[in-house]
Design a protein around this motif. Structure first.
Motif, mmCIF file in Angstrom:
data_model
loop_
_atom_site.group_PDB
_atom_site.id
_atom_site.type_symbol
_atom_site.label_atom_id
_atom_site.label_comp_id
_atom_site.label_asym_id
_atom_site.label_seq_id
_atom_site.Cartn_x
_atom_site.Cartn_y
_atom_site.Cartn_z
ATOM 1 N N ILE A 276 0.852 -1.149 0.028
ATOM 2 C CA ILE A 276 0.055 -0.016 0.035
ATOM 3 C C ILE A 276 0.586 1.434 -0.077
ATOM 4 C CG2 ILE A 276 -1.790 1.050 1.426
ATOM 5 C CD1 ILE A 276 -2.678 -1.466 2.227
ATOM 6 N N ARG A 277 2.043 1.253 0.872
ATOM 7 C CA ARG A 277 2.761 2.392 0.836
ATOM 8 C C ARG A 277 3.454 2.663 -0.494
ATOM 9 N NH1 ARG A 277 8.902 2.832 4.053
ATOM 10 N NH2 ARG A 277 9.116 5.151 3.031
ATOM 11 N N CYS B 167 2.355 1.735 -3.568
ATOM 12 C CA CYS B 167 1.313 2.012 -4.503
ATOM 13 C C CYS B 167 0.782 3.483 -4.331
ATOM 14 C CB CYS B 167 -0.025 1.079 -4.703
ATOM 15 S SG CYS B 167 0.705 -0.567 -5.151
ATOM 16 N N SER B 168 0.577 3.749 -3.031
ATOM 17 C CA SER B 168 0.282 5.230 -2.847
ATOM 18 C C SER B 168 1.184 6.233 -3.061
ATOM 19 C CB SER B 168 -0.482 5.413 -1.501
ATOM 20 O OG SER B 168 0.459 5.070 -0.391
ATOM 21 N N VAL C 251 -4.680 0.682 6.797
ATOM 22 C CA VAL C 251 -4.605 1.011 5.245
ATOM 23 C C VAL C 251 -4.582 2.619 5.319
ATOM 24 C CG1 VAL C 251 -5.901 1.280 3.293
ATOM 25 C CG2 VAL C 251 -5.820 -0.918 4.588
ATOM 26 N N VAL C 252 -5.221 3.362 6.225
ATOM 27 C CA VAL C 252 -5.013 4.971 6.327
ATOM 28 C C VAL C 252 -3.488 5.179 6.674
ATOM 29 C CG1 VAL C 252 -5.827 6.837 7.507
ATOM 30 C CG2 VAL C 252 -7.394 5.093 6.834
ATOM 31 N N ILE D 163 -1.169 4.483 3.739
ATOM 32 C CA ILE D 163 -1.320 5.595 2.439
ATOM 33 C C ILE D 163 -0.876 6.703 3.117
ATOM 34 C CG2 ILE D 163 -3.175 6.766 1.287
ATOM 35 C CD1 ILE D 163 -5.085 4.431 1.389
ATOM 36 N N GLY E 296 2.746 6.299 2.509
ATOM 37 C CA GLY E 296 3.182 6.452 1.190
ATOM 38 C C GLY E 296 3.040 7.852 0.368
ATOM 39 N N ALA E 297 1.657 8.092 0.576
ATOM 40 C CA ALA E 297 1.396 9.419 -0.194
ATOM 41 C C ALA E 297 2.105 10.789 0.236
ATOM 42 C CB ALA E 297 0.062 9.606 -0.489
#
Length: 285
Positions: free
Chosen positions: A47-48, A50-51, A210-211, A214, A217-218
């Motif tokens: 997830i990290r 990808c975001s 998940v938050v 993200i 990552g983002a």
């Protein structure tokens, strides 16, 4: 974010502080996801990255440079190894210890590479290098706060991978484009982690975890790198290197503040020795 030579010292200082907080937040967010939620380290890494890739592409497109052709497969492999090692390592250590191990191994790997490339150290630099190594050894000595052996090795390997990533990107005149390309190239490698996970983990991902992933990552990675690359042209190399010594300290304070992690005397002493030693090498460069 554009580079203007009229940027005020206050603006540069504030953006630099934001970047350092973002880098430290990566450690905190990973640790929070792993201990406060059911998210697994492999899921966090997927997830990290990808975001982070999505955010970097968005930032590039806002600057009318929507390209993912930058970077290299070697850079992407180093990024993947860093991100995966980082997540799995944090299953066995607190926020501050992880950040110090990661940062110490990044800096010592890069300094070792400089030495290998015939950059000779004077006696102060050699003393600083030795002090930094001693600090990391002290951090790993058995105690209530010392990390487990396998996670510690994983974090040191993650640091070495990040050092390789940094060295591969040295001298680029388009760091944001290079980073975006490397993030996108790393995505096919995530299949290794998806394969690693049992199927049911993907059907029951913890929303809070998940938050956190993200955000890591983002914001802490994608946006954090963009801010850092924007201020980097305004900072002398030695200043930029010295400022980054604040990251493990900030991570320790964040762990204490948000996760009630204790800062032991051993951690404080190891941190002072490691960061002081690295500062000594930079100072006499």
């Amino acid at each position: 974010m554009t580079h203007t030579h009229s940027a005020s010292p206050l603006k540069i200082s504030m953006l630099t502080a934001v970047a350092m907080l973002a880098f430290a937040a990566n450690s905190l967010l990973c640790r929070m996801a792993l201990i406060e939620t059911d998210l697994q380290p492999a899921s966090f890494t997927v997830i990290r990255l990808c975001s982070g890739a999505a955010m970097l592409l968005l930032l590039c497109s806002l600057r009318a440079k929507p390209v993912i052709t930058g970077g290299s497969w070697r850079g992407a492999a180093a990024l993947f190894l860093y991100a995966a090692g980082f997540s799995f390592a944090y299953t066995g250590m607190n926020t501050g210890t992880g950040a110090l191990l990661l940062f110490g191994s990044v800096q010592l790997t890069m300094l070792s590479y400089s030495y290998y490339q015939q950059e000779r150290f004077n006696r102060w630099q050699l003393a600083g290098f030795g002090l930094a190594v001693a600090g990391l050894v002290l951090l790993l000595l058995p105690s209530a706060a010392s990390p487990a052996l396998i996670p510690a090795i994983l974090m040191i390997m993650a640091g070495m991978a990040w050092a390789a990533y940094t060295l591969l990107g040295k001298g680029t005149n388009a760091p944001l484009i290079m980073t975006t390309g490397n993030f996108w190239r790393s995505l096919p490698m995530l299949i290794l982690l998806v394969w690693w996970l049992p199927g049911e983990n993907w059907q029951h991902l913890d929303p809070t975890g998940v938050v956190y992933a993200i955000a890591s990552g983002a914001l802490a990675s994608g946006a954090g790198y963009a801010v850092w690359y924007a201020v980097l042209p305004f900072l002398a190399a030695s200043v930029a290197a010295t400022i980054q010594l604040s990251v493990p300290v900030l991570a320790m304070l964040m762990g204490w503040l948000f996760l009630a992690e204790s800062i032991t005397g051993q951690m404080a002493l190891a941190g002072a020795a490691t960061l002081g030693g690295i500062a000594l090498v930079i100072r006499y460069r």
